[in-house]
Design a protein around this motif. Structure first.
Motif, short mmCIF file in Angstrom:
data_model
loop_
_atom_site.label_atom_id
_atom_site.label_comp_id
_atom_site.label_asym_id
_atom_site.label_seq_id
_atom_site.Cartn_x
_atom_site.Cartn_y
_atom_site.Cartn_z
N HIS A 62 32.99 -19.68 13.00
CA HIS A 62 32.78 -18.39 12.36
C HIS A 62 32.17 -17.44 13.38
O HIS A 62 31.33 -17.84 14.18
N GLY A 63 32.63 -16.20 13.36
CA GLY A 63 32.08 -15.19 14.26
C GLY A 63 32.45 -13.80 13.81
O GLY A 63 32.93 -13.59 12.69
N ARG A 64 32.25 -12.84 14.68
CA ARG A 64 32.59 -11.45 14.38
C ARG A 64 33.30 -10.84 15.58
O ARG A 64 32.95 -11.10 16.74
N ILE A 65 34.30 -10.04 15.28
CA ILE A 65 34.95 -9.20 16.28
C ILE A 65 34.91 -7.79 15.72
O ILE A 65 35.65 -7.46 14.79
N GLY A 66 34.03 -6.97 16.23
CA GLY A 66 33.81 -5.67 15.63
C GLY A 66 33.31 -5.84 14.21
O GLY A 66 32.38 -6.60 13.94
#
Length: 419
Positions: free
Chosen positions: A302-306
């Motif tokens: 799980h992560g964030r891109i923008g």
């Protein structure tokens, strides 16, 4: 020269901790839209639905029969003259003492009547076709209130019949319609970009089975993930298969992050030389690679891109399927504002032995049998998708716990995880 000691391996993350971390990262969508109640199945309410009327709106008959005043039948004759006929959609007159009204299901109970007698409990004596007033003999002694649906017994005016955050199904839509709601305010659909990674993947229909090159496999994950997302009320951008190279992976992620709430991938979340998801996501945003203490489905990311969430599922089909149901499904529901995410299980008898307890929490594919117990699929490998088709649910097995034939286990039906 001695080599530096390797860093200690992180302990596997318990499923409940992983889910808690995942849900903590969710900010529910704020945008809403009005949709026809006909089209709202599977959507999530953005506002409470409050009734402006009572349901039923009036006392009405739950049977075809005769409306009577019960006290008339406690004294004297059980023969009553029928003075009126009341069908659904019409209104009767005040019922005079010693008389009955022919009444049909759903019709308003006339003033003066306090019970309905089923037509099967009445015997006709005369009817109007023979030139005499219709008369019946009542062959039972009714109780006041019998077979009457009272005004407001279902819904009272001012009741909140459906709360914000409720996921709508057929029963909820019927209830909304019963209080006159032609349109409902719902949370907008999450926008999800989906792609698979792997040079070995081939789409069905592009290569015949007999012509499949060595090492190639058909992309089954794409089919069940796409439809699972749609069941969760998502608007899906299907980006297909991304080849195993860094530049292509970065480009796919960058494009998907521009106009989607979530990017969901299958495969490539390990740490091999051909697993490009990890460095690609890290070059564009942030990433947590979790090794979750479940079987099947250990690798998860799980992560964030923008502004977009990134979720990476394992490539093995059963691992991908199970981790979607256990982690991605509640994540997507919370994104839409659903509050009740509890995974409901039932205590059922195991008609099998499972002596090889694993250190991880296991989800065994099973199905109910005719004797009320559970049968176990004979191959629990994470690559055997037939187990999810044959089975109708999973047994939730705590870490290190074997199962003995006849033992009570916790069973989670797929119907609970797919609704």
């Amino acid at each position: 020269m001695t080599s530096a000691p390797s860093a200690p391996r992180k302990p596997l993350l318990p499923l409940d901790d992983a889910l808690a971390q995942l849900l903590a990262a969710v900010v529910p969508l704020k945008a809403t839209e009005q949709v026809s109640t006909f089209e709202a199945d599977g959507r999530v309410l953005a506002a409470d639905v409050v009734s402006s009327l009572q349901v039923p709106a009036f006392d009405n008959s739950s049977m075809d029969g005769y409306a009577v005043h019960a006290e008339d039948l406690l004294r004297g004759s059980h023969e009553l003259r029928v003075t009126q006929r009341i069908a659904a959609g019409s209104v009767g007159e005040h019922l005079q003492a010693g008389t009955a009204a022919r009444i049909f299901t759903g019709a308003p109970v006339p003033p003066g009547a306090d019970a309905v007698v089923m037509q099967e409990d009445c015997t006709p004596i005369h009817d109007e076709r023979h030139g005499q007033p219709e008369t019946i003999r009542v062959n039972t002694t009714p109780l006041p209130g019998q077979y009457i649906r009272h005004a407001g017994e279902d819904v009272q005016r001012g009741d909140c019949v459906l709360p914000a955050g409720a996921r709508l199904g057929p029963a909820e839509l019927g209830l909304a319609a019963s209080i006159g709601m032609a349109h409902l305010e719902v949370v907008r659909k999450p926008r999800v970009a989906l792609f698979s990674t792997g040079d070995e993947l081939v789409m069905p229909g592009t290569v015949a089975p007999q012509d499949m090159p060595p090492g190639a496999i058909y992309n089954s994950n794409r089919f069940f993930l796409l439809n699972l997302l749609r069941r969760m009320g998502c608007e899906v951008a299907d980006l297909g298969i991304v080849p195993d190279n860094r530049a292509a992976t970065v480009a796919a992620l960058q494009g998907a992050a521009a106009d989607n709430d979530v990017i969901l991938t299958s495969g490539g979340v390990s740490v091999g030389e051909e697993d490009h998801i990890k460095p690609a996501v890290q070059s564009l945003g942030t990433l947590d690679l979790w090794q979750i203490a479940i079987k099947p489905g250990k690798p998860f990311a799980h992560g964030r891109i923008g502004a977009a969430h990134f979720i990476g599922l394992p490539g093995n089909p059963v691992s991908s399927y199970v981790t979607f149901l256990l982690l991605v499904r509640p994540f997507l529901l919370r994104l839409q504002g659903v509050r009740d995410l509890a995974m409901k299980s039932t205590a059922v008898r195991a008609d099998f032995d499972w002596p090889q307890a694993d250190k991880r929490r296991e989800f065994l594919r099973v199905r109910r049998n005719a004797n009320g117990g559970l049968d176990l699929f004979n191959n629990q490998s994470s690559g055997v998708l037939t187990s999810a088709v044959w089975g109708d649910g999973v047994v939730d097995v705590p870490p290190g716990q074997p199962i003995l034939y006849g033992q009570t286990v916790q069973y989670i039906p797929f119907s609970e995880l797919l609704r």
